[in-house]
Each structure stands twice: as structure tokens, then as C-alpha cells.
Design a protein around this motif. Structure first.
Motif, PDB file in Angstrom:
ATOM      1  N   ALA A  38       0.846  -1.194   0.000  1.00 35.61           N
ATOM      2  CA  ALA A  38       0.000   0.000   0.000  1.00 35.61           C
ATOM      3  C   ALA A  38       0.881   1.244   0.000  1.00 35.61           C
ATOM      4  CB  ALA A  38      -0.912   0.000   1.222  1.00 35.61           C
ATOM      5  N   LEU A  39       0.722   2.063  -1.045  1.00 36.16           N
ATOM      6  CA  LEU A  39       1.421   3.346  -1.147  1.00 36.16           C
ATOM      7  C   LEU A  39       0.363   4.440  -1.268  1.00 36.16           C
ATOM      8  CD1 LEU A  39       4.358   2.474  -3.593  1.00 36.16           C
ATOM      9  CD2 LEU A  39       4.455   2.730  -1.112  1.00 36.16           C
ATOM     10  N   GLY A  40      -0.066   4.959  -0.134  1.00 30.46           N
ATOM     11  CA  GLY A  40      -1.122   5.965  -0.149  1.00 30.46           C
ATOM     12  C   GLY A  40      -2.397   5.356  -0.684  1.00 30.46           C
ATOM     13  N   PRO A  41      -2.992   5.990  -1.697  1.00 28.55           N
ATOM     14  CA  PRO A  41      -4.245   5.450  -2.248  1.00 28.55           C
ATOM     15  C   PRO A  41      -4.027   4.298  -3.220  1.00 28.55           C
ATOM     16  CG  PRO A  41      -3.624   7.455  -3.405  1.00 28.55           C
ATOM     17  CD  PRO A  41      -2.605   7.273  -2.309  1.00 28.55           C
ATOM     18  N   LEU A  42      -2.759   3.931  -3.475  1.00 35.37           N
ATOM     19  CA  LEU A  42      -2.454   2.924  -4.490  1.00 35.37           C
ATOM     20  C   LEU A  42      -1.970   1.629  -3.843  1.00 35.37           C
ATOM     21  CD1 LEU A  42      -2.054   2.237  -7.517  1.00 35.37           C
ATOM     22  CD2 LEU A  42       0.284   3.107  -7.280  1.00 35.37           C
ATOM     23  N   ASN A  43      -2.550   0.512  -4.245  1.00 33.61           N
ATOM     24  CA  ASN A  43      -2.073  -0.807  -3.847  1.00 33.61           C
ATOM     25  C   ASN A  43      -1.212  -1.366  -4.979  1.00 33.61           C
ATOM     26  OD1 ASN A  43      -3.240  -1.068  -1.274  1.00 33.61           O
ATOM     27  ND2 ASN A  43      -5.210  -1.649  -2.175  1.00 33.61           N
ATOM     28  N   VAL A  44       0.086  -1.463  -4.733  1.00 36.01           N
ATOM     29  CA  VAL A  44       1.021  -1.935  -5.745  1.00 36.01           C
ATOM     30  C   VAL A  44       1.070  -3.453  -5.697  1.00 36.01           C
ATOM     31  CG1 VAL A  44       3.382  -1.844  -6.599  1.00 36.01           C
ATOM     32  CG2 VAL A  44       2.368   0.176  -5.517  1.00 36.01           C
ATOM     33  N   ASN A  45       0.753  -4.088  -6.820  1.00 31.06           N
ATOM     34  CA  ASN A  45       0.804  -5.536  -6.911  1.00 31.06           C
ATOM     35  C   ASN A  45       2.246  -6.008  -6.833  1.00 31.06           C
ATOM     36  OD1 ASN A  45       0.947  -8.238  -8.314  1.00 31.06           O
ATOM     37  ND2 ASN A  45      -1.272  -7.923  -8.312  1.00 31.06           N
ATOM     38  N   SER A  46       2.479  -7.064  -6.057  1.00 33.60           N
ATOM     39  CA  SER A  46       3.846  -7.565  -5.896  1.00 33.60           C
ATOM     40  C   SER A  46       4.421  -8.086  -7.212  1.00 33.60           C
ATOM     41  CB  SER A  46       3.878  -8.675  -4.843  1.00 33.60           C
ATOM     42  OG  SER A  46       3.056  -9.764  -5.238  1.00 33.60           O
ATOM     43  N   GLN A  47       3.563  -8.603  -8.087  1.00 33.56           N
ATOM     44  CA  GLN A  47       4.057  -9.083  -9.379  1.00 33.56           C
ATOM     45  C   GLN A  47       4.614  -7.933 -10.204  1.00 33.56           C
ATOM     46  OE1 GLN A  47       4.265 -12.305 -10.216  1.00 33.56           O
ATOM     47  NE2 GLN A  47       5.346 -11.701 -12.082  1.00 33.56           N
ATOM     48  N   ALA A  48       3.969  -6.759 -10.115  1.00 38.93           N
ATOM     49  CA  ALA A  48       4.499  -5.584 -10.811  1.00 38.93           C
ATOM     50  C   ALA A  48       5.863  -5.206 -10.253  1.00 38.93           C
ATOM     51  CB  ALA A  48       3.521  -4.418 -10.678  1.00 38.93           C
ATOM     52  N   LEU A  49       6.027  -5.313  -8.945  1.00 38.58           N
ATOM     53  CA  LEU A  49       7.333  -5.020  -8.350  1.00 38.58           C
ATOM     54  C   LEU A  49       8.370  -6.033  -8.826  1.00 38.58           C
ATOM     55  CD1 LEU A  49       6.295  -4.161  -4.667  1.00 38.58           C
ATOM     56  CD2 LEU A  49       6.894  -2.580  -6.507  1.00 38.58           C
ATOM     57  N   TRP A  50       7.991  -7.297  -8.938  1.00 40.37           N
ATOM     58  CA  TRP A  50       8.905  -8.304  -9.462  1.00 40.37           C
ATOM     59  C   TRP A  50       9.340  -7.961 -10.882  1.00 40.37           C
ATOM     60  CZ3 TRP A  50      11.736 -12.159  -7.603  1.00 40.37           C
ATOM     61  CH2 TRP A  50      11.421 -12.710  -6.362  1.00 40.37           C
ATOM     62  N   VAL A  51       8.392  -7.562 -11.709  1.00 41.47           N
ATOM     63  CA  VAL A  51       8.708  -7.238 -13.102  1.00 41.47           C
ATOM     64  C   VAL A  51       9.688  -6.077 -13.177  1.00 41.47           C
ATOM     65  CG1 VAL A  51       7.764  -6.364 -15.271  1.00 41.47           C
ATOM     66  CG2 VAL A  51       6.548  -8.158 -14.020  1.00 41.47           C
ATOM     67  N   VAL A  52       9.381  -5.011 -12.460  1.00 40.60           N
ATOM     68  CA  VAL A  52      10.245  -3.820 -12.510  1.00 40.60           C
ATOM     69  C   VAL A  52      11.614  -4.130 -11.906  1.00 40.60           C
ATOM     70  CG1 VAL A  52      10.516  -1.454 -11.689  1.00 40.60           C
ATOM     71  CG2 VAL A  52       8.279  -2.251 -12.481  1.00 40.60           C
ATOM     72  N   ALA A  53      11.635  -4.853 -10.777  1.00 40.25           N
ATOM     73  CA  ALA A  53      12.906  -5.138 -10.104  1.00 40.25           C
ATOM     74  C   ALA A  53      13.797  -6.035 -10.952  1.00 40.25           C
ATOM     75  CB  ALA A  53      12.631  -5.777  -8.746  1.00 40.25           C
ATOM     76  N   VAL A  54      13.225  -7.120 -11.498  1.00 47.16           N
ATOM     77  CA  VAL A  54      14.028  -8.036 -12.309  1.00 47.16           C
ATOM     78  C   VAL A  54      14.482  -7.354 -13.597  1.00 47.16           C
ATOM     79  CG1 VAL A  54      13.996 -10.205 -13.587  1.00 47.16           C
ATOM     80  CG2 VAL A  54      12.937 -10.075 -11.328  1.00 47.16           C
ATOM     81  N   SER A  55      13.608  -6.539 -14.200  1.00 45.57           N
ATOM     82  CA  SER A  55      13.989  -5.817 -15.406  1.00 45.57           C
ATOM     83  C   SER A  55      15.132  -4.851 -15.125  1.00 45.57           C
ATOM     84  CB  SER A  55      12.785  -5.060 -15.972  1.00 45.57           C
ATOM     85  OG  SER A  55      11.740  -5.942 -16.318  1.00 45.57           O
ATOM     86  N   ALA A  56      15.023  -4.107 -14.023  1.00 44.29           N
ATOM     87  CA  ALA A  56      16.092  -3.172 -13.663  1.00 44.29           C
ATOM     88  C   ALA A  56      17.392  -3.915 -13.368  1.00 44.29           C
ATOM     89  CB  ALA A  56      15.669  -2.343 -12.450  1.00 44.29           C
ATOM     90  N   LEU A  57      17.288  -5.051 -12.659  1.00 40.65           N
ATOM     91  CA  LEU A  57      18.479  -5.842 -12.353  1.00 40.65           C
ATOM     92  C   LEU A  57      19.135  -6.359 -13.625  1.00 40.65           C
ATOM     93  CD1 LEU A  57      20.322  -7.252 -10.293  1.00 40.65           C
ATOM     94  CD2 LEU A  57      18.705  -9.151 -10.259  1.00 40.65           C
ATOM     95  N   LEU A  58      18.329  -6.837 -14.555  1.00 41.78           N
ATOM     96  CA  LEU A  58      18.879  -7.366 -15.802  1.00 41.78           C
ATOM     97  C   LEU A  58      19.546  -6.265 -16.619  1.00 41.78           C
ATOM     98  CD1 LEU A  58      19.198  -9.924 -17.418  1.00 41.78           C
ATOM     99  CD2 LEU A  58      16.971  -9.532 -18.459  1.00 41.78           C
ATOM    100  N   ILE A  59      18.959  -5.067 -16.628  1.00 34.85           N
ATOM    101  CA  ILE A  59      19.566  -3.946 -17.347  1.00 34.85           C
ATOM    102  C   ILE A  59      20.907  -3.576 -16.713  1.00 34.85           C
ATOM    103  CG2 ILE A  59      19.307  -1.489 -17.844  1.00 34.85           C
ATOM    104  CD1 ILE A  59      16.309  -2.013 -18.218  1.00 34.85           C
ATOM    105  N   ILE A  60      20.968  -3.575 -15.376  1.00 34.35           N
ATOM    106  CA  ILE A  60      22.223  -3.263 -14.679  1.00 34.35           C
ATOM    107  C   ILE A  60      23.285  -4.321 -14.984  1.00 34.35           C
ATOM    108  CG2 ILE A  60      23.305  -3.049 -12.405  1.00 34.35           C
ATOM    109  CD1 ILE A  60      20.671  -1.824 -11.411  1.00 34.35           C
ATOM    110  N   VAL A  61      22.871  -5.596 -14.964  1.00 32.40           N
ATOM    111  CA  VAL A  61      23.818  -6.677 -15.267  1.00 32.40           C
ATOM    112  C   VAL A  61      24.342  -6.545 -16.692  1.00 32.40           C
ATOM    113  CG1 VAL A  61      24.010  -9.174 -15.604  1.00 32.40           C
ATOM    114  CG2 VAL A  61      22.881  -8.278 -13.567  1.00 32.40           C
ATOM    115  N   LEU A  62      23.459  -6.232 -17.637  1.00 37.71           N
ATOM    116  CA  LEU A  62      23.897  -6.041 -19.018  1.00 37.71           C
ATOM    117  C   LEU A  62      24.857  -4.872 -19.134  1.00 37.71           C
ATOM    118  CD1 LEU A  62      20.563  -6.634 -20.979  1.00 37.71           C
ATOM    119  CD2 LEU A  62      22.571  -8.108 -20.953  1.00 37.71           C
ATOM    120  N   TYR A  63      24.578  -3.789 -18.408  1.00 35.08           N
ATOM    121  CA  TYR A  63      25.476  -2.627 -18.438  1.00 35.08           C
ATOM    122  C   TYR A  63      26.858  -2.999 -17.906  1.00 35.08           C
ATOM    123  CZ  TYR A  63      27.501   1.875 -17.178  1.00 35.08           C
ATOM    124  OH  TYR A  63      28.349   2.941 -17.054  1.00 35.08           O
ATOM    125  N   GLN A  64      26.892  -3.724 -16.782  1.00 39.66           N
ATOM    126  CA  GLN A  64      28.171  -4.152 -16.218  1.00 39.66           C
ATOM    127  C   GLN A  64      28.887  -5.108 -17.166  1.00 39.66           C
ATOM    128  OE1 GLN A  64      29.671  -3.027 -13.414  1.00 39.66           O
ATOM    129  NE2 GLN A  64      27.973  -1.594 -13.162  1.00 39.66           N
TER     130      GLN A  64
END
Length: 344
Positions: free
Chosen positions: A186-212
Motif C-alpha cells: 500500500a502506497l497511499g491510495p495505491l495498492n502496488v501488486n507484488s508481481q508488478a514489483l517483481w517485473v520492474v525489479a528483475v527488469s532493472a536488475l537485468l539492465i544493470i547486469v547487461l550494463y556491467q
């Protein structure tokens, strides 16, 4: 539209945009290194999602026999190319032929539905990702010096063939996998789905790994050199065959991971990958097929426009997204000068 609806749509747009960003980066990577507009990128998304769903349902994964067929064709092509040196590389060929058979034994003997989700994801990666280098060896390596138009036509043919093979392997029914977790934040009036967090987190991690990988590893620097100047990289001893197979491996890895990530969010069909990768391609076009940061930013923009279009004009959201490509192409065509294709 109120603020809460806007936040929900923004969440959906960023989630989808993260996937489009991964696909845009992989399409851009393949194009800069090999000059191939990799239209079959979406098939790895669909194959990854549907393979994961089949494992969770405990069904036999018929795609393993396509992997074996590609391995046989690759071995035959290698033997034909090495007629003057018939004994060279036989051990590697045998390993390539044995690999899909070992996977098939695992798929038909393990209790697939009872395996942990991480093990199912690993098996999916082990099955789908090797098809990337196989596609390069069979369909692109023999014509690596052809024009971009010829490579594009081959990509279209490979895409259509893989769609048909996907229908044969998975059937026409759609599938959706279990979410990684059911929690919500819960972020204020918004309920963030954990699957969305997984998608964003894994995508960001993969982009960082590719950059490295591209900034710090020798193989990554070799691929960057091949992307910057193919002829110069070849003169410096960087194998174009290695560069092609490595980029197709990375593209297959990114596509398969993307399929695993979005499978719990949306129902995937055998032909769903094309539309997903096409939106990643729009992001790559916004980046001019040269800039990785601009391609990622363009893909996020595509996701946001798609999400808000689904609220205002749901029936026309695809039209709105793909219409983006027209002003971008017009602007870039007016801004840039014609450059003859690099001589090999």
C-alpha cells in the motif's frame, strides 16, 4: 479520471514499459552487432511464458524436440562446413546433440508441477535460451554478409515458421502462470501488486547486469566493438560468428525472462509474442536504433501511452501506440543524411 486511476494506469504503464524496455534493448543489440532486425524476438517471450505454464501444469514440454531438431540441423551444417577437417569439433557436436536429450529425460521423469517455481524457471531458461544461438547458426550465419533487406526477409520467414511451430508445440489455448507472490504494497491510495514489483525489479536488475557486462567484461567489450565497427572488430581478431551467437544468446535470454515475468500478468498464446516485441521495437525506433538509453526511455513511454490509451480509447490503444512510429520516423528522416551501408 482522478488521481487514483492515474496512479493505477501509471503502475500498469511502467510495468509493461519495463518489459518493452528489455525487448527494445535486445532488438537494438542484435541489430547493431549483426544488422538483423530480430522479428522472432517475440517468440522467445511466448515460448518462455508457455513453457513455464506447461511445467506448472505438469504437461510434457514438446518444445524440447524442436530444440533437438535444431541441434541435429546444426550438427549437419557444421559437418558440411568442415568436410576438409572431418575430425574437428566432433566432441562439441556430440554435446550439442546430447543436451536436448538430457533435457527431455528431465522433463519426462521429474514431477514438474511439484517443483519450486525457481526450478521451473531454470528449466524454462535451459530449454528456450539455447534456441537463440541455434537460430543464428542455421538461418543468419550463412548469409551474414547479405544486405539488411535480405536479413529482414529471413527474419520474417523465421518468425512465421516459429509461430507455426509454437502452435504445434503448445496448442491454440492460452495459458497464464501462478504469480511469484500474492502480496501487495500500500502506497497511499495505491495498492502496488507484488508481481508488478517483481517485473520492474528483475527488469532493472537485468539492465544493470547487461550494463556491467558491456562495460567491464572482455566479451562485452568485444560485442561493443563489433557493434561500433564490424570491419574494425574483425581486423582486431573479434570473430563475427562469436559476436552473432553471443548477441542471439542474450536476446533469447532477455526474451525468455520477459516471458516468465509477464506470464502471471496476462494470458499468453502461441502468437502473443509478436505484439509484445513490436512494442519493444517501437521503443527501439524512438531511440533511433542506436541509443540504448533512448530506446529504454522510449519503451517506457510506449508502456505509459498504452496504459492511458486503454482508459480513454481502449479499442484504439494499439493504433495509438503504433502511430507513434510515424512522426518519429519522419523526424529522423528529415534530421539525418543518407549514409551508404558499410562495405564488408
Amino acid at each position: 479520471m482522478n488521481a487514483q486511476i492515474a496512479l493505477i494506469l501509471g503502475q500498469d504503464g511502467i510495468t509493461n514499459g519495463a518489459i518493452y524496455a528489455l525487448l527494445a534493448l535486445s532488438i537494438l543489440l542484435v541489430f547493431t552487432v549483426t544488422r538483423v532486425l530480430f522479428i522472432p524476438q517475440g517468440e522467445f517471450v511466448a515460448f518462455g511464458a508457455l513453457t513455464m505454464a506447461a511445467l506448472q501444469a505438469g504437461k510434457p514440454v514438446m518444445l524440447v524436440w524442436l530444440l533437438f531438431a535444431f541441434a541435429v540441423a546444426e550438427a549437419a551444417a557444421d559437418l558440411t562446413a568442415r568436410r576438409k577437417r572431418p575430425g574437428r569439433g566432433l566432441g562439441r557436436m556430440a554435446a550439442k546433440l546430447a543436451y536436448p536429450l538430457i533435457l527431455a529425460a528431465l522433463f519426462y521423469n521429474l514431477p514438474l508441477a511439484q517443483l519450486p517455481m525457481a526450478a521451473q524457471a531454470l528449466l524454462t531458461l535451459l530449454l528456450v535460451v539455447p534456441m537463440g544461438p541455434q537460430l543464428y547458426r542455421l538461418f543468419y550465419q550463412p548469409i551474414a554478409s547479405a544486405s539488411t533487406l535480405v536479413l529482414l526477409i529471413v527474419s520474417i520467414a523465421v518468425h512465421l515458421a516459429l509461430v507455426g511451430l509454437g502452435l504445434l508445440a503448445f496448442g491454440a489455448e492460452g495459458a497464464r502462470t501462478a504469480p511469484f507472490s500474492d502480496a501487495s504494497l500500500a502506497l497511499g491510495p495505491l495498492n502496488v501488486n507484488s508481481q508488478a514489483l517483481w517485473v520492474v525489479a528483475v527488469s532493472a536488475l537485468l539492465i544493470i547486469v547487461l550494463y556491467q557486462f558491456f562495460e567491464r567484461s572482455m566479451y562485452g567489450k568485444a560485442l561493443r566493438a563489433a557493434a561500433f565497427n564490424r570491419l574494425g572488430a574483425r581486423l582486431m581478431g573479434i570473430s563475427p560468428i562469436f559476436a552473432g551467437k553471443a548477441t542471439f544468446f542474450l536476446a533469447a535470454l532477455i526474451g525468455t525472462v520477459s516471458g516468465i515475468l509477464i506470464a502471471p500478468i496476462t494470458t499468453m498464446y502461441f502468437d502473443s509474442g509478436f505484439m509484445v516485441s513490436l512494442k519493444g521495437f517501437v521503443g527501439a525506433i524512438i531511440g533511433g536504433l542506436v541509443s540504448y538509453p533512448l530506446a529504454a526511455a522510449g519503451a517506457i513511454l510506449v508502456g505509459l501511452i498504452e496504459a492511458f490509451s486503454s482508459f480513454w480509447a481502449s479499442a484504439y490503444k494499439e493504433i495509438i501506440v503504433f502511430t507513434l512510429i510515424i512522426p518519429v520516423l519522419l523526424w529522423r528522416s528529415l534530421k539525418s543524411h543518407h549514409v551508404e551501408e558499410e562495405d564488408e
